[in-house]
Design an enzyme around this catalytic site. Sequence first.
Site, short mmCIF file in Angstrom:
data_model
loop_
_atom_site.label_atom_id
_atom_site.label_comp_id
_atom_site.label_asym_id
_atom_site.label_seq_id
_atom_site.Cartn_x
_atom_site.Cartn_y
_atom_site.Cartn_z
N ARG A 1 -14.70 28.64 48.90
CA ARG A 1 -14.70 27.47 49.79
C ARG A 1 -14.53 26.16 49.05
O ARG A 1 -13.94 25.21 49.57
CB ARG A 1 -15.99 27.48 50.61
CG ARG A 1 -16.14 26.34 51.58
CD ARG A 1 -17.17 26.65 52.66
NE ARG A 1 -18.36 27.28 52.15
CZ ARG A 1 -19.52 26.65 51.89
NH1 ARG A 1 -19.61 25.34 52.09
NH2 ARG A 1 -20.57 27.30 51.44
N LYS B 1 -14.64 48.08 36.61
CA LYS B 1 -15.96 47.82 36.02
C LYS B 1 -15.81 47.33 34.58
O LYS B 1 -16.43 46.35 34.16
CB LYS B 1 -16.84 49.07 36.08
CG LYS B 1 -18.26 48.83 35.57
CD LYS B 1 -19.12 50.08 35.70
CE LYS B 1 -19.51 50.33 37.14
NZ LYS B 1 -20.45 49.28 37.66
N GLU C 1 -13.12 11.46 2.10
CA GLU C 1 -12.31 10.69 1.15
C GLU C 1 -13.07 9.47 0.65
O GLU C 1 -12.68 8.34 0.88
CB GLU C 1 -10.98 10.31 1.82
CG GLU C 1 -9.84 10.00 0.87
CD GLU C 1 -9.62 8.49 0.75
OE1 GLU C 1 -9.71 7.98 -0.39
OE2 GLU C 1 -9.36 7.86 1.79
N ASN D 1 1.91 10.80 6.59
CA ASN D 1 0.96 9.89 7.22
C ASN D 1 1.22 9.78 8.73
O ASN D 1 1.55 8.73 9.25
CB ASN D 1 1.05 8.52 6.56
CG ASN D 1 -0.13 7.62 6.87
OD1 ASN D 1 -0.05 6.41 6.71
ND2 ASN D 1 -1.24 8.20 7.32
N ASN E 1 1.08 4.20 8.16
CA ASN E 1 0.44 3.04 7.54
C ASN E 1 0.95 2.95 6.10
O ASN E 1 0.82 3.92 5.35
CB ASN E 1 -1.08 3.17 7.55
CG ASN E 1 -1.74 1.99 6.87
OD1 ASN E 1 -1.46 0.86 7.21
ND2 ASN E 1 -2.57 2.27 5.88
N TYR F 1 0.84 -1.20 0.00
CA TYR F 1 0.00 0.00 0.00
C TYR F 1 0.87 1.25 0.00
O TYR F 1 1.83 1.37 0.77
CB TYR F 1 -0.92 0.03 1.23
CG TYR F 1 -1.68 1.33 1.34
CD1 TYR F 1 -2.79 1.57 0.53
CD2 TYR F 1 -1.27 2.33 2.21
CE1 TYR F 1 -3.47 2.77 0.60
CE2 TYR F 1 -1.94 3.53 2.29
CZ TYR F 1 -3.04 3.76 1.48
OH TYR F 1 -3.71 4.95 1.55
N GLN G 1 -19.78 30.56 56.72
CA GLN G 1 -18.83 30.00 55.76
C GLN G 1 -18.79 30.87 54.50
O GLN G 1 -19.71 31.64 54.23
CB GLN G 1 -19.22 28.57 55.41
CG GLN G 1 -20.65 28.40 54.97
CD GLN G 1 -21.10 26.94 54.94
OE1 GLN G 1 -20.45 26.08 55.50
NE2 GLN G 1 -22.21 26.68 54.27
N ASN H 1 -13.89 6.40 2.74
CA ASN H 1 -12.82 5.57 3.30
C ASN H 1 -12.48 6.06 4.71
O ASN H 1 -12.40 5.27 5.65
CB ASN H 1 -11.58 5.62 2.40
CG ASN H 1 -10.42 4.83 2.98
OD1 ASN H 1 -10.57 3.68 3.36
ND2 ASN H 1 -9.25 5.46 3.06
#
Length: 723
Positions: free
Chosen positions: A361, A463, A491, A267, A391, A116, A355, A494
């Site tokens: 917190r 501000k 593609e 690739n 590949n 390939y 708290q 594929n």
Amino acid sequence: METVAAAITKNNGYESFCVTNAKNNNMKVNSADPLNWGVAAEAMKGSHLDEVKRMVEEYRKPVVRLGGETLTISQVAAIAAHDHGVKVELSESARAGVKASSDWVMESMNKGTDSYGVTTGFGATSHRRTKQGGALQKELIRFLNAGIFGNGTESSHTLPHTATRAAMLVRINTLLQGYSGIRFEILEAITKLINNNVTPCLLRGTITASGDLVPLSYIAGLLTGRPNSKAHGTSGEILNAKEAFQSAEINDGFFELQPKEGLALVNGTAVGSGLASIVLFEANILAVLSEVLSAIFAEVMQGKPEFTDHLTHKLKHHPGQIEAAAIMEHILDGSAYVKAAKKLHEMDPLQKPKQDRYALRTSPQWLGPLIEVIRFSTKSIEREINSVNDNPLIDVSRNKALHGGNFQGTPIGVSMDNTRLALASIGKLLFAQFSELVNDFYNNGLPSNLSASRNPSLDYGFKGSEIAMASYCSELQYLANPVTTHVQSAEQHNQDVNSLGLISSRKTYEAIEILQLMSSTFLIALCQAVDLRHLEENLKNSVKNIVSQVAKRTLTTGVNGELHPSRFCEKDLLRVVDREHVFAYIDDPCSATYPLMQKLRQVLVDHALVNGESEKNLNTSIFQKIATFEDELKTLLPKEVESTRAAYESGNPTVPNKINGCRSYPLYRFVRQELGTGLLTGEKVISPGEECDKLFTAICQGKIIDPLLQCLGDWNGAPLPIS
């Protein structure tokens, strides 16, 4: 049986993500950890802060030595950022393996083996065949040069200079492993481009599925001398391929690609993972910065430090949360702000919230999982940049080409989506903290908008910055939407699933820049708050002194020098000064509509009401003293307030700044002294944005790293003992 720890091989002092057989340089399976989970887990050992320190140390080294297995994101970021100075060196030991795979491809072609991308067409058209291997590679590069430069338009569609340098480095590292079928000389040429600061122009158009085909094809185009190739020279000038080779000192002319070499160049996932490496280096720094900023926020907000107590976080079990809390605890431990806040909280405790709000917190609980995400993404990308992504893969030892899909950049897309979510959440926390800081309903006595002028009606402080922060936060949260859910089949069906790795990296790079904007604005505001607390302390000290003096002078004795019942009022009058927020009255301290004068009078009235029959006698009446007390206060207090402000502004305050003895001081010193910023007021010409700009530039240049780490320099990596 080999242990997991032993499975992590060492190379140049760095951990490798691969286990190799030194004899034949072929991969072998580690019997103790065949699926690599152990190696992944081992890489997460130790604190996040220690890892960031290692990253920074590595980032600053002058040479990056590539061998295929030990590349780190900090090394990628260093090469990306340092146009001059940091050099790349290739491991000579990799030459033989690279040559072996290249030779195998040529021998295979000569034997007539069908492979390939060597004898076949590409992708969905791999049914086509040819024996013209070199011509096939040339055509591959031509048809992949599908990007658009946008010449003659205002917008540029080339990838950032830094991303391209990162991509070249990562691609070299992959190809060095000897599974790609490419000549070593091509890798040396790319190295020369990096070391001589010649950067090809790469274009958009990749889905990071069969790798980053389109952008990487422009590197190949430059190497082969394509006429449409462009590069940036050492001074940013545009070069054609011939000029680029001359500038990079590549003297052997353009390359005629041999079979498989074009495919080997394009690739791979190097563009997406290279940019992801840059992103994650910055993300790790910003994560630590957010922890320290949250601690400084607790200091200036007079927060209750128990939110960092180790038992709370130990019971939650998450390591990111435990570390975030421990870092904040370290900053707050011994802080003069915390000590002063404790005294305030002990005053009228039943009249105050028990708290703090969530942005303070729960900041460790909020940041902890985000740090874990960023850290995991860092390790994922580090594995990716040390992976072989071609590949087919050339397995010389078994005399075969393996057809698979390592080009699928899913680790990049997923890691970048997750990182972007984490960055957005950090930004949301900073915005929530900023909003509390500038709001006088929440900020425990700081002026509205952090205004510092004498006349608040002509000073609106931060501000505009709060509006800008809302804008940044909204854009950051929009960017948090995932990229990887937007896959399109490509593609000729594929590439019907694809990772979108580079797109996600690009969006995360945008998110980094926005979080840097937010961090800059917030830290400038925190420094303003530090200075306002300092001014507040000096003003309160002066007000107490004057109230005490006036009380002693007007309330102690009667007209004939006898002790007066009002002499017992002073303590309660000073208690009023302690309880009242200075900035609620200080612009006109003796105004009858402001709380100070109202409550001082109320003290005298209350004492008069319990004075009983003595009020009927003019010589012992407290009511009769009120006017005298107020008149003298009106004479003395405004002058003393102005004198205190003038002393503060000239750098001679009576009370020193608490920040000087705090662990957060290095950041404050950096912002104020090294960057030359100052207290913002409406009386000055300089705007908030100008000061934020200085800090933003410094953050982008990495100058904040040292002061940030100095804040944590003596942390031992553990929370304080539970006592």
